[in-house]
Design a protein around this motif. Structure first.
Motif, PDB file in Angstrom:
ATOM      1  N   ILE A  92       1.922   7.109   5.523  1.00  0.00           N
ATOM      2  CA  ILE A  92       2.451   5.836   6.023  1.00  0.00           C
ATOM      3  C   ILE A  92       1.849   5.533   7.389  1.00  0.00           C
ATOM      4  CG2 ILE A  92       4.533   4.669   6.869  1.00  0.00           C
ATOM      5  CD1 ILE A  92       6.058   6.161   4.580  1.00  0.00           C
ATOM      6  N   SER A  93       1.755   6.528   8.241  1.00  0.00           N
ATOM      7  CA  SER A  93       1.159   6.337   9.574  1.00  0.00           C
ATOM      8  C   SER A  93      -0.266   5.837   9.468  1.00  0.00           C
ATOM      9  CB  SER A  93       1.207   7.633  10.375  1.00  0.00           C
ATOM     10  OG  SER A  93       2.532   7.924  10.760  1.00  0.00           O
ATOM     11  N   GLU A  94      -1.035   6.388   8.536  1.00  0.00           N
ATOM     12  CA  GLU A  94      -2.414   5.923   8.345  1.00  0.00           C
ATOM     13  C   GLU A  94      -2.446   4.448   7.996  1.00  0.00           C
ATOM     14  OE1 GLU A  94      -4.308   8.416   5.447  1.00  0.00           O
ATOM     15  OE2 GLU A  94      -4.115  10.194   6.692  1.00  0.00           O
ATOM     16  N   GLN A  95      -1.543   4.024   7.128  1.00  0.00           N
ATOM     17  CA  GLN A  95      -1.497   2.600   6.735  1.00  0.00           C
ATOM     18  C   GLN A  95      -1.089   1.726   7.908  1.00  0.00           C
ATOM     19  OE1 GLN A  95      -2.713   1.559   3.795  1.00  0.00           O
ATOM     20  NE2 GLN A  95      -3.178   3.729   3.550  1.00  0.00           N
ATOM     21  N   LEU A  96      -0.097   2.168   8.668  1.00  0.00           N
ATOM     22  CA  LEU A  96       0.344   1.390   9.824  1.00  0.00           C
ATOM     23  C   LEU A  96      -0.746   1.318  10.892  1.00  0.00           C
ATOM     24  CD1 LEU A  96       3.996   2.707  10.130  1.00  0.00           C
ATOM     25  CD2 LEU A  96       3.298   0.390   9.485  1.00  0.00           C
ATOM     26  N   ASP A  97      -1.397   2.428  11.149  1.00  0.00           N
ATOM     27  CA  ASP A  97      -2.458   2.444  12.166  1.00  0.00           C
ATOM     28  C   ASP A  97      -3.590   1.507  11.771  1.00  0.00           C
ATOM     29  OD1 ASP A  97      -0.940   4.288  13.534  1.00  0.00           O
ATOM     30  OD2 ASP A  97      -2.187   6.018  12.974  1.00  0.00           O
ATOM     31  N   ALA A  98      -3.958   1.505  10.509  1.00  0.00           N
ATOM     32  CA  ALA A  98      -5.027   0.617  10.031  1.00  0.00           C
ATOM     33  C   ALA A  98      -4.625  -0.842  10.163  1.00  0.00           C
ATOM     34  CB  ALA A  98      -5.379   0.952   8.575  1.00  0.00           C
ATOM     35  N   ARG A 118       0.835  -1.209   0.000  1.00  0.00           N
ATOM     36  CA  ARG A 118       0.000   0.000   0.000  1.00  0.00           C
ATOM     37  C   ARG A 118       0.868   1.257   0.000  1.00  0.00           C
ATOM     38  NH1 ARG A 118      -2.983  -3.366   3.377  1.00  0.00           N
ATOM     39  NH2 ARG A 118      -2.302  -2.328   5.267  1.00  0.00           N
ATOM     40  N   VAL A 119       1.934   1.248   0.781  1.00  0.00           N
ATOM     41  CA  VAL A 119       2.842   2.403   0.802  1.00  0.00           C
ATOM     42  C   VAL A 119       3.500   2.586  -0.558  1.00  0.00           C
ATOM     43  CG1 VAL A 119       5.008   3.288   1.791  1.00  0.00           C
ATOM     44  CG2 VAL A 119       3.226   2.373   3.297  1.00  0.00           C
ATOM     45  N   GLU A 155       2.201   1.958  -3.466  1.00  0.00           N
ATOM     46  CA  GLU A 155       1.217   2.600  -4.343  1.00  0.00           C
ATOM     47  C   GLU A 155       1.127   4.099  -4.058  1.00  0.00           C
ATOM     48  OE1 GLU A 155      -2.452   0.492  -3.841  1.00  0.00           O
ATOM     49  OE2 GLU A 155      -1.625  -1.377  -4.661  1.00  0.00           O
ATOM     50  N   ILE A 156       1.078   4.445  -2.792  1.00  0.00           N
ATOM     51  CA  ILE A 156       1.015   5.860  -2.395  1.00  0.00           C
ATOM     52  C   ILE A 156       2.271   6.591  -2.858  1.00  0.00           C
ATOM     53  CG2 ILE A 156       1.006   7.422  -0.397  1.00  0.00           C
ATOM     54  CD1 ILE A 156      -0.695   5.188   1.026  1.00  0.00           C
ATOM     55  N   ALA A 157       3.428   5.974  -2.645  1.00  0.00           N
ATOM     56  CA  ALA A 157       4.700   6.587  -3.039  1.00  0.00           C
ATOM     57  C   ALA A 157       4.751   6.819  -4.549  1.00  0.00           C
ATOM     58  CB  ALA A 157       5.865   5.713  -2.589  1.00  0.00           C
ATOM     59  N   GLU A 158       4.261   5.870  -5.312  1.00  0.00           N
ATOM     60  CA  GLU A 158       4.236   6.031  -6.777  1.00  0.00           C
ATOM     61  C   GLU A 158       3.330   7.190  -7.177  1.00  0.00           C
ATOM     62  OE1 GLU A 158       5.696   4.356  -9.730  1.00  0.00           O
ATOM     63  OE2 GLU A 158       7.104   4.277  -8.060  1.00  0.00           O
TER      64      GLU A 158
END
Length: 98
Positions: free
Chosen positions: A89-95, A45-46, A48-51
């Motif tokens: 990234i924090s949002e992805q980790l928290d989820a 997921r990160v 995809e966001i980074a791209e």
């Protein structure tokens, strides 16, 4: 090119980014996920966001432990790009960590 953040802006940004620390000219966060597949799912997921943002973190994967390092290399340090990506990234980790 993105503008470098000064020390005051970096400190302020970190106040809003729990779990992130400054390491020289980088933001760093380490997180432990419940399993190896969960860790890889976060990495995907990160990625995809980074791209989408055209801004890519350094990622170290150790079984279920992830370490993210952010810096805007073209600017020579930390910029708003790093703050924004750290938040995503924090949002992805928290989820993933529930």
């Amino acid at each position: 090119m993105a503008d470098l953040l000064d020390d005051t802006a970096i400190t302020s940004a970190l106040d809003g980014l729990p779990g992130w620390e400054r390491d020289g000219d980088s933001f760093v966060r380490t997180a432990e996920l419940p399993s190896f597949p969960a860790a890889i799912a976060v990495v995907n997921r990160v990625a995809e966001i980074a791209e989408e943002r055209d801004h890519h973190p350094d990622i170290d994967i150790r079984w279920r432990t992830l370490r993210f390092r952010l810096s805007t290399h073209s600017a020579g340090g930390l910029t708003e790009k790093d703050v924004g990506l750290a938040g995503a990234i924090s949002e992805q980790l928290d989820a993933a960590q529930g």
